[in-house]
Design a protein around this motif. Structure first.
Motif, PDB file in Angstrom:
ATOM      1  N   ASN A  78      -8.658  -2.471  -5.616  1.00 36.52           N
ATOM      2  CA  ASN A  78      -7.372  -3.306  -5.533  1.00 36.52           C
ATOM      3  C   ASN A  78      -7.254  -4.177  -4.207  1.00 36.52           C
ATOM      4  O   ASN A  78      -6.478  -5.203  -4.235  1.00 36.52           O
ATOM      5  N   LEU A  79      -7.970  -3.637  -3.139  1.00 36.15           N
ATOM      6  CA  LEU A  79      -7.790  -4.034  -1.970  1.00 36.15           C
ATOM      7  C   LEU A  79      -9.031  -5.091  -1.729  1.00 36.15           C
ATOM      8  O   LEU A  79      -9.212  -5.736  -0.442  1.00 36.15           O
ATOM      9  N   GLY A  80      -9.805  -5.496  -2.597  1.00 34.10           N
ATOM     10  CA  GLY A  80     -10.798  -6.454  -2.633  1.00 34.10           C
ATOM     11  C   GLY A  80     -12.186  -5.891  -2.047  1.00 34.10           C
ATOM     12  O   GLY A  80     -13.016  -6.675  -1.605  1.00 34.10           O
TER      13      GLY A  80
END
Length: 116
Positions: free
Chosen positions: A2-4
């Protein structure tokens, strides 16, 4: 994720719940078992006091796992393991029978489980 953060590969100890989670969350990410863990478990499963030729030969194959450093060597190692499995298939698939209960079971279940 989700943080890339992009995961390129995953190495695991082989815990079944971890493998299940990895396959669910990162199905396209290359996954492998930790060679140190595999080697350690082979030493545990293939004790020093081997009683059957098949165990001695499997142990000889297992210790070669640390020498795999290319796809070619991986394929050679897998061919050796498959040859061993074919040669000892009767031993691996041997059944025991309990006269009192009329039930059969795999005599060498541990070997069979760990080859899967």
């Amino acid at each position: 994720m989700n943080l890339g953060i992009k995961i390129k590969s995953i190495t695991s100890d082989g815990d079944k719940s971890s493998i299940k989670a990895i396959k669910k969350i990162c199905p396209k990410v290359p996954f492998q078992r930790c060679l140190v863990r595999i080697s350690r478990m082979c030493r545990i499963w293939l004790t020093q006091n081997l009683k059957h030729k098949s165990g001695f030969e499997l142990k000889q194959i297992a210790v070669k796992i640390h020498h795999i450093n290319s796809e070619y060597k991986r394929q050679l190692w897998l061919m050796e393991l498959i040859r061993w499995e074919e040669e000892y298939s009767d031993f691996i698939n041997q059944k025991s029978y309990n006269i009192e209960t009329g039930r059969y079971w795999d005599t060498h279940k541990m070997v069979e489980d760990h080859l899967a």
